[in-house]
Each structure stands twice: as C-alpha cells, then as structure tokens.
Design a protein around this motif. Structure first.
Motif, mmCIF file in Angstrom:
data_model
loop_
_atom_site.group_PDB
_atom_site.id
_atom_site.type_symbol
_atom_site.label_atom_id
_atom_site.label_comp_id
_atom_site.label_asym_id
_atom_site.label_seq_id
_atom_site.Cartn_x
_atom_site.Cartn_y
_atom_site.Cartn_z
ATOM 1 N N PHE A 109 0.873 -1.169 0.000
ATOM 2 C CA PHE A 109 0.000 0.000 0.000
ATOM 3 C C PHE A 109 0.912 1.222 0.000
ATOM 4 O O PHE A 109 1.495 1.574 1.022
ATOM 5 C CB PHE A 109 -0.893 0.005 1.241
ATOM 6 N N VAL A 160 1.432 5.274 -0.526
ATOM 7 C CA VAL A 160 0.751 6.564 -0.596
ATOM 8 C C VAL A 160 1.666 7.580 -1.258
ATOM 9 O O VAL A 160 2.810 7.769 -0.847
ATOM 10 C CB VAL A 160 0.328 7.056 0.805
ATOM 11 N N MET A 171 -6.110 5.055 -6.273
ATOM 12 C CA MET A 171 -7.091 5.964 -5.673
ATOM 13 C C MET A 171 -6.506 7.371 -5.628
ATOM 14 O O MET A 171 -5.368 7.565 -5.192
ATOM 15 C CB MET A 171 -7.452 5.487 -4.267
ATOM 16 N N ASP A 172 -7.282 8.340 -6.104
ATOM 17 C CA ASP A 172 -6.813 9.722 -6.138
ATOM 18 C C ASP A 172 -7.705 10.586 -5.250
ATOM 19 O O ASP A 172 -8.827 10.913 -5.632
ATOM 20 C CB ASP A 172 -6.810 10.254 -7.573
ATOM 21 N N ARG A 208 -11.359 5.550 5.744
ATOM 22 C CA ARG A 208 -9.923 5.314 5.794
ATOM 23 C C ARG A 208 -9.655 3.946 6.414
ATOM 24 O O ARG A 208 -8.914 3.136 5.870
ATOM 25 C CB ARG A 208 -9.305 6.399 6.672
ATOM 26 N N ILE A 246 -10.771 1.196 4.024
ATOM 27 C CA ILE A 246 -9.876 0.988 2.883
ATOM 28 C C ILE A 246 -8.664 0.163 3.297
ATOM 29 O O ILE A 246 -8.236 -0.746 2.596
ATOM 30 C CB ILE A 246 -9.451 2.350 2.274
ATOM 31 N N ARG A 247 -8.147 0.457 4.468
ATOM 32 C CA ARG A 247 -6.983 -0.298 4.948
ATOM 33 C C ARG A 247 -7.380 -1.748 5.255
ATOM 34 O O ARG A 247 -6.658 -2.692 4.952
ATOM 35 C CB ARG A 247 -6.390 0.389 6.178
ATOM 36 N N HIS A 252 -7.718 -3.651 2.103
ATOM 37 C CA HIS A 252 -6.397 -3.951 1.551
ATOM 38 C C HIS A 252 -5.775 -5.144 2.270
ATOM 39 O O HIS A 252 -5.211 -6.043 1.636
ATOM 40 C CB HIS A 252 -5.468 -2.738 1.652
ATOM 41 N N THR A 293 -1.673 -1.379 -4.050
ATOM 42 C CA THR A 293 -2.491 -0.171 -4.043
ATOM 43 C C THR A 293 -1.632 1.081 -4.072
ATOM 44 O O THR A 293 -0.631 1.172 -3.353
ATOM 45 C CB THR A 293 -3.380 -0.146 -2.775
ATOM 46 N N TYR A 326 -2.210 5.161 -3.573
ATOM 47 C CA TYR A 326 -3.218 6.064 -3.048
ATOM 48 C C TYR A 326 -2.636 7.475 -2.999
ATOM 49 O O TYR A 326 -1.584 7.691 -2.395
ATOM 50 C CB TYR A 326 -3.571 5.575 -1.641
ATOM 51 N N THR A 378 -2.781 11.398 -1.937
ATOM 52 C CA THR A 378 -3.402 12.362 -1.011
ATOM 53 C C THR A 378 -2.428 13.498 -0.686
ATOM 54 O O THR A 378 -1.216 13.339 -0.826
ATOM 55 C CB THR A 378 -3.869 11.674 0.292
ATOM 56 N N GLU A 400 -3.881 10.894 6.532
ATOM 57 C CA GLU A 400 -4.278 9.764 5.691
ATOM 58 C C GLU A 400 -3.061 8.929 5.329
ATOM 59 O O GLU A 400 -3.083 7.704 5.383
ATOM 60 C CB GLU A 400 -4.948 10.269 4.397
#
Ligand code: ADP
Ligand code: MG
Length: 263
Positions: free
Chosen positions: A32, A34, A162-163, A178, A181-182, A185, A192, A194, A196, A201
């Motif tokens: 995951f 970010v 994911m945007d 939030r 989503i975690r 996953h 993933t 993501y 942000t 987040e």
C-alpha cells in the motif's frame, strides 16, 4: 507478482510545463503506497500516467514486469477510484457495480452467475447488501463512495489506484472510510497506490509513502521513518507543519477542561 515500477519517468505537458521530473519508484507486490505532497506537486499526473490517462513523455512504467507505456488504459488491469466518483445516476447500485463486468467481451466476459457471485462478495465486503436495488441518489455520501470502491474492486484489478478518494466526505466519514480501505487492503492484498495531500491519511494507510515536491521525489520510506528521519528540509517541514497543527488543536481542546478542573 504485481509490482509497479517507474523508471526515470518525466511528464511534460503541451505548454512545456514539466510536472514530473525523473521519477524512480518501485511499488512492491501487495504494498500500500501513498503518494503524498502538496497540491500541484505532480501526484495526479503520476497516477494518470500509470493508468494510461496521460501520455508518458519519457521513461518507462511497468506493471507486473510488463512495460505499459503504450498499452491503452483498459488493457492495464487497473481499478480506479477518484474524488469525483461519478456513479451512473439512472442505474441501480447493482448495475453500477457490474457495468464494467457486463461490458467485457470475449474471454474476459464472466457468466451471469459469476457476476452475481462477485456482486454478493463485494456487497458483503462493503456492507451494501441492503442497497443493491437503490439508485445513487438514495444513498449517503459514504455509501456512494463504497459503491465507487466496489465498482473498482469487483473487477479484481491487478493494481488499485485511488486519487484523493475521501476528499468530498466529512471528517467522521473520512475517518471511517480510511479504516475500511486499509481493512479491505489487508483482506485482499491488492497492490495499491493512493494519492493524497493529507499527512494523516498517509500515516494511517501507507506501508510506505513517496513524498513529492514540484515533480521531484523527496523521500520514499515507511511513514514513521519519514517522520523520524526526514530526508531533507522540505519533508521535515511538510510533515511537521501538520504535527504542529495537531498539537495546537489538542491544546485548544484541552484548555477549557483544564480550566474547569481548576475552578
Ligand atoms: N493539462 C495540463 N497542462 C499543463 N499543466 C498541467 C496540466 N495538468 C496539470 N498541470 C500542472 O502540473 C502540476 C501537477 O499537477 P497535478 O499532478 O494535478 O498535481 P497534484 O495532483 O499533486 O495536485 C500542476 O502545476 C498543474 O497545474
Ligand atoms: Mg491531484
């Protein structure tokens, strides 16, 4: 193995503006990641190049070891969730979820029974069972965002993109989604990415964060490491500015009760 790799990737828009400058980044299978940074730093551009929605000016992007620079978006096996999740207003939740599956042709086409099973699974995962026959306008913001997530997941994407998917939700729902989503996953293990601008987040979701500024990768590390050992002054101030806000907020919240105790 579905890793994603950017090698020396550049994006120059038609007006000559260079939004991404020599990005080197590997997202491991099942990770995951970010993409974090201030507005305008190139996060969406990066994601859109990976998705096939924006041409790659220079460099190479691979998904599962396959170079995708010239593959059309639909052939990249990705699921996408955006801030503006644009469900089809005239379709039921069920039809919104299955639209992509029903449009598939040839050997990608699932049987009606297999599609029904996927709906059942997605609806149960996202707590949408009772809403399948409703239209989007009958749903709350959080439920609509769940449908958008379900629509992406039901196709079992190789990579989920994911945007800023939670930006339109209020604080309470954002917090709830939030966590959801975690959890999803952890359950599905889908690689993933993501996007942000929100450090909280990023901290709560990421295995690793990739912090961008002005199209340049500043640090790629687990969130805690970025906090404890920021690679440079930008990362330090970007992450800590927010921490300072938190401390300030906490102090404001605590002050009245302290007074009461003293009274
Ligand atoms: N089509 C475009 N033409 C020219 N510049 C663009 C275009 N789209 C985005 N930009 C610019 O590229 C930079 C990065 O944009 P973007 O990737 O959307 O940033 P972020 O998602 O991090 O907020 C911004 O300065 C933005 O103004
Ligand atoms: Mg953006």
């Amino acid at each position: 193995m579905v890793s994603v790799e950017f090698t020396n990737v550049h994006k120059r828009y038609e007006d000559g503006f260079e939004a991404v400058k020599g990005l080197n980044l590997t997202v491991e299978d099942g990770e995951f990641l970010v993409l974090l940074g201030p507005s305008g730093c190139g996060k969406s551009t990066t994601l859109r190049m990976l998705a096939g929605l924006e041409e790659i000016t220079d460099g190479t992007v691979t998904i599962g070891g396959v170079t995708v620079n010239h593959l059309p978006a639909g052939a990249r096996g990705l699921g996408m969730v955006f801030q503006s999740y644009a469900l089809y207003p005239h379709m039921s939740v069920r039809d919104n979820l299955t639209f992509g599956l029903r449009m598939a042709k040839g050997e990608d086409r699932l049987s009606d029974q297999a599609i029904a099973e996927r709906v059942k699974e997605a609806a149960s995962m996202l707590e949408l069972e009772e809403h399948l026959d409703k239209k989007p306008k009958e749903l709350s913001g959080g439920q609509r965002q769940r449908v958008a997530l379900g629509r992406a997941l039901i196709r079992r994407p190789k990579v989920l993109l994911m945007d800023e998917p939670l930006s339109n939700l209020d604080a309470e729902l954002r917090h709830q989604m939030r966590n959801e989503i975690r959890r999803l996953h952890d359950e599905l293990g889908t690689t993933t990415i993501y996007v942000t601008h929100d450090q909280i987040e990023a901290m709560t979701l990421a295995d690793r964060v990739a912090i961008l500024d002005q199209g340049v990768l500043q640090q790629h590390a687990p969130p805690l490491e970025a906090y404890q050992q920021p690679a440079n002054d930008f990362v330090k101030s970007f992450l800590c500015r927010h921490l300072d806000d938190l401390v300030e907020t906490a102090n404001t919240l605590l002050r009245p009760s302290t007074k009461e105790e003293g009274a």
